[in-house]
Design a protein around this motif. Structure first.
Motif, PDB file in Angstrom:
ATOM      1  N   ALA A 229       1.135  -1.079   0.096  1.00  0.00           N
ATOM      2  CA  ALA A 229      -0.034  -0.220  -0.111  1.00  0.00           C
ATOM      3  C   ALA A 229       0.745   1.166   0.098  1.00  0.00           C
ATOM      4  CB  ALA A 229      -0.726  -0.492   1.477  1.00  0.00           C
ATOM      5  N   LEU A 230       2.010   0.712   1.403  1.00  0.00           N
ATOM      6  CA  LEU A 230       2.251   2.765   0.994  1.00  0.00           C
ATOM      7  C   LEU A 230       3.523   2.375  -0.766  1.00  0.00           C
ATOM      8  CD1 LEU A 230       4.489   2.190   4.844  1.00  0.00           C
ATOM      9  CD2 LEU A 230       3.502   4.195   3.669  1.00  0.00           C
ATOM     10  N   TRP A 231       4.196   1.337  -1.356  1.00  0.00           N
ATOM     11  CA  TRP A 231       4.099   1.878  -2.130  1.00  0.00           C
ATOM     12  C   TRP A 231       4.104   2.107  -3.460  1.00  0.00           C
ATOM     13  CZ3 TRP A 231       3.284  -0.797  -6.986  1.00  0.00           C
ATOM     14  CH2 TRP A 231       4.947  -0.654  -8.352  1.00  0.00           C
ATOM     15  N   LEU A 232       2.705   1.504  -3.079  1.00  0.00           N
ATOM     16  CA  LEU A 232       1.452   2.091  -4.288  1.00  0.00           C
ATOM     17  C   LEU A 232       0.933   3.494  -4.299  1.00  0.00           C
ATOM     18  CD1 LEU A 232      -1.085  -0.348  -5.101  1.00  0.00           C
ATOM     19  CD2 LEU A 232       0.218   0.472  -6.346  1.00  0.00           C
ATOM     20  N   LEU A 233       0.889   4.208  -3.016  1.00  0.00           N
ATOM     21  CA  LEU A 233       0.799   5.072  -2.547  1.00  0.00           C
ATOM     22  C   LEU A 233       1.855   6.380  -3.003  1.00  0.00           C
ATOM     23  CD1 LEU A 233      -0.877   7.812  -0.972  1.00  0.00           C
ATOM     24  CD2 LEU A 233       0.826   7.262   0.997  1.00  0.00           C
ATOM     25  N   THR A 234       3.233   6.084  -2.737  1.00  0.00           N
ATOM     26  CA  THR A 234       4.174   6.812  -3.276  1.00  0.00           C
ATOM     27  C   THR A 234       4.154   6.980  -4.923  1.00  0.00           C
ATOM     28  OG1 THR A 234       5.910   5.085  -3.183  1.00  0.00           O
ATOM     29  CG2 THR A 234       5.875   6.435  -1.536  1.00  0.00           C
ATOM     30  N   GLN A 235       3.747   5.555  -5.384  1.00  0.00           N
ATOM     31  CA  GLN A 235       3.396   5.397  -7.214  1.00  0.00           C
ATOM     32  C   GLN A 235       2.653   6.592  -7.429  1.00  0.00           C
ATOM     33  OE1 GLN A 235       6.338   4.390  -8.581  1.00  0.00           O
ATOM     34  NE2 GLN A 235       6.274   4.067  -6.663  1.00  0.00           N
ATOM     35  N   LEU A 236       1.998   6.732  -6.615  1.00  0.00           N
ATOM     36  CA  LEU A 236       0.038   7.697  -7.563  1.00  0.00           C
ATOM     37  C   LEU A 236       0.205   8.538  -6.839  1.00  0.00           C
ATOM     38  CD1 LEU A 236      -2.343   4.249  -6.854  1.00  0.00           C
ATOM     39  CD2 LEU A 236      -1.525   5.200  -8.980  1.00  0.00           C
ATOM     40  N   TYR A 237       0.673   9.161  -5.059  1.00  0.00           N
ATOM     41  CA  TYR A 237       0.668  10.466  -5.433  1.00  0.00           C
ATOM     42  C   TYR A 237       2.328  11.541  -5.371  1.00  0.00           C
ATOM     43  CZ  TYR A 237      -1.086  14.689  -1.887  1.00  0.00           C
ATOM     44  OH  TYR A 237      -1.387  15.315  -1.495  1.00  0.00           O
ATOM     45  N   GLY A 238       2.235  12.547  -5.186  1.00  0.00           N
ATOM     46  CA  GLY A 238       3.705  13.487  -4.816  1.00  0.00           C
ATOM     47  C   GLY A 238       3.225  14.055  -4.113  1.00  0.00           C
ATOM     48  N   GLY A 239       2.500  14.249  -3.265  1.00  0.00           N
ATOM     49  CA  GLY A 239       3.124  14.712  -2.072  1.00  0.00           C
ATOM     50  C   GLY A 239       3.260  13.691  -0.685  1.00  0.00           C
ATOM     51  N   VAL A 240       3.940  12.321  -1.089  1.00  0.00           N
ATOM     52  CA  VAL A 240       4.360  11.244  -0.063  1.00  0.00           C
ATOM     53  C   VAL A 240       5.640  10.426  -0.683  1.00  0.00           C
ATOM     54  CG1 VAL A 240       4.085   9.419   1.810  1.00  0.00           C
ATOM     55  CG2 VAL A 240       2.084  11.106   0.988  1.00  0.00           C
ATOM     56  N   PHE A 241       6.575  10.777  -0.197  1.00  0.00           N
ATOM     57  CA  PHE A 241       7.992   9.787  -0.592  1.00  0.00           C
ATOM     58  C   PHE A 241       9.108   9.852  -0.175  1.00  0.00           C
ATOM     59  CE2 PHE A 241       8.238  14.485  -1.175  1.00  0.00           C
ATOM     60  CZ  PHE A 241       9.269  14.643  -1.023  1.00  0.00           C
ATOM     61  N   PHE A 242       9.712   8.510  -0.721  1.00  0.00           N
ATOM     62  CA  PHE A 242      10.850   8.164   0.041  1.00  0.00           C
ATOM     63  C   PHE A 242      12.006   8.802  -0.562  1.00  0.00           C
ATOM     64  CE2 PHE A 242       8.658   4.788   0.916  1.00  0.00           C
ATOM     65  CZ  PHE A 242       8.687   4.084   2.477  1.00  0.00           C
ATOM     66  N   ALA A 243      12.926   9.403   0.551  1.00  0.00           N
ATOM     67  CA  ALA A 243      13.549  10.589   0.698  1.00  0.00           C
ATOM     68  C   ALA A 243      14.771  10.191   0.156  1.00  0.00           C
ATOM     69  CB  ALA A 243      14.691  11.164   1.883  1.00  0.00           C
ATOM     70  N   SER A 244      15.589   8.865  -0.115  1.00  0.00           N
ATOM     71  CA  SER A 244      16.675   8.242  -0.750  1.00  0.00           C
ATOM     72  C   SER A 244      15.474   7.512  -1.924  1.00  0.00           C
ATOM     73  CB  SER A 244      17.187   7.292   0.671  1.00  0.00           C
ATOM     74  OG  SER A 244      16.519   6.377   1.066  1.00  0.00           O
ATOM     75  N   GLY A 245      16.957   7.182  -2.868  1.00  0.00           N
ATOM     76  CA  GLY A 245      16.547   6.461  -3.599  1.00  0.00           C
ATOM     77  C   GLY A 245      15.494   4.871  -2.818  1.00  0.00           C
ATOM     78  N   SER A 246      14.234   4.632  -3.576  1.00  0.00           N
ATOM     79  CA  SER A 246      13.953   3.723  -2.467  1.00  0.00           C
ATOM     80  C   SER A 246      14.310   2.762  -3.197  1.00  0.00           C
ATOM     81  CB  SER A 246      11.839   4.192  -3.530  1.00  0.00           C
ATOM     82  OG  SER A 246      12.335   3.819  -4.372  1.00  0.00           O
ATOM     83  N   GLN A 247      14.093   1.712  -1.779  1.00  0.00           N
ATOM     84  CA  GLN A 247      15.037   0.515  -1.424  1.00  0.00           C
ATOM     85  C   GLN A 247      14.133  -0.332  -1.089  1.00  0.00           C
ATOM     86  OE1 GLN A 247      18.605  -0.243  -1.450  1.00  0.00           O
ATOM     87  NE2 GLN A 247      18.738   1.636  -2.864  1.00  0.00           N
ATOM     88  N   LEU A 248      13.449  -1.967  -0.942  1.00  0.00           N
ATOM     89  CA  LEU A 248      12.846  -2.112  -0.507  1.00  0.00           C
ATOM     90  C   LEU A 248      12.490  -2.374   0.558  1.00  0.00           C
ATOM     91  CD1 LEU A 248      10.675  -4.584  -0.530  1.00  0.00           C
ATOM     92  CD2 LEU A 248      12.599  -6.017  -0.805  1.00  0.00           C
ATOM     93  N   VAL A 249      13.713  -2.203   1.235  1.00  0.00           N
ATOM     94  CA  VAL A 249      13.713  -2.066   3.195  1.00  0.00           C
ATOM     95  C   VAL A 249      13.517  -0.610   3.353  1.00  0.00           C
ATOM     96  CG1 VAL A 249      15.759  -2.395   4.994  1.00  0.00           C
ATOM     97  CG2 VAL A 249      16.365  -3.217   2.602  1.00  0.00           C
TER      98      VAL A 249
END
Length: 122
Positions: free
Chosen positions: A14-34
């Protein structure tokens, strides 16, 4: 134990889908599985232990708003998870919309994939 692992997988997806669909929520570093797994785990822990306490303390205002204040609690939970992980949330408004989207995604994933415990009860 199997249910906890399943919930971790669903939270992570769900978090992965959220970060793919919505630009307001993302991972700061290169998004890693960890990063996704840690955020999914922390989201599960916060939802299990802290969110119910927040809902209990805000019960009067939640009652007055006919439950709509729960959306604010969900946004606060997302902001809390972002403070503990590499997850970045632009503003409170982004957290609010992100929490709504995350809830819809989590619900849809739960309906599509179900849970092992629910299958055993049938």
């Amino acid at each position: 134990m199997q249910g906890l692992i399943w919930r971790l997988i669903l939270n992570t997806a769900a978090l992965w889908l959220l970060t793919q669909l919505y630009g307001g929520v993302f991972f700061a570093s290169g998004s890693q599985l960890v990063d996704y797994l840690v955020a999914g785990l922390i989201l599960g822990v916060v939802n299990a232990f802290i969110r119910p306490v927040l809902l209990l303390f805000t019960l009067p205002i939640n009652f007055l708003t006919l439950g709509l204040f729960t959306l604010v609690i969900n946004a606060a939970v997302l902001l809390l998870v972002s403070g503990l992980t590499n997850l970045e949330v632009r503003t409170f408004g982004a957290a609010f919309l992100g929490a709504i989207i995350l809830s819809v995604i989590s619900y849809a994933l739960s309906m599509v994939f179900g849970s092992p415990e629910r299958e055993r009860r049938r």
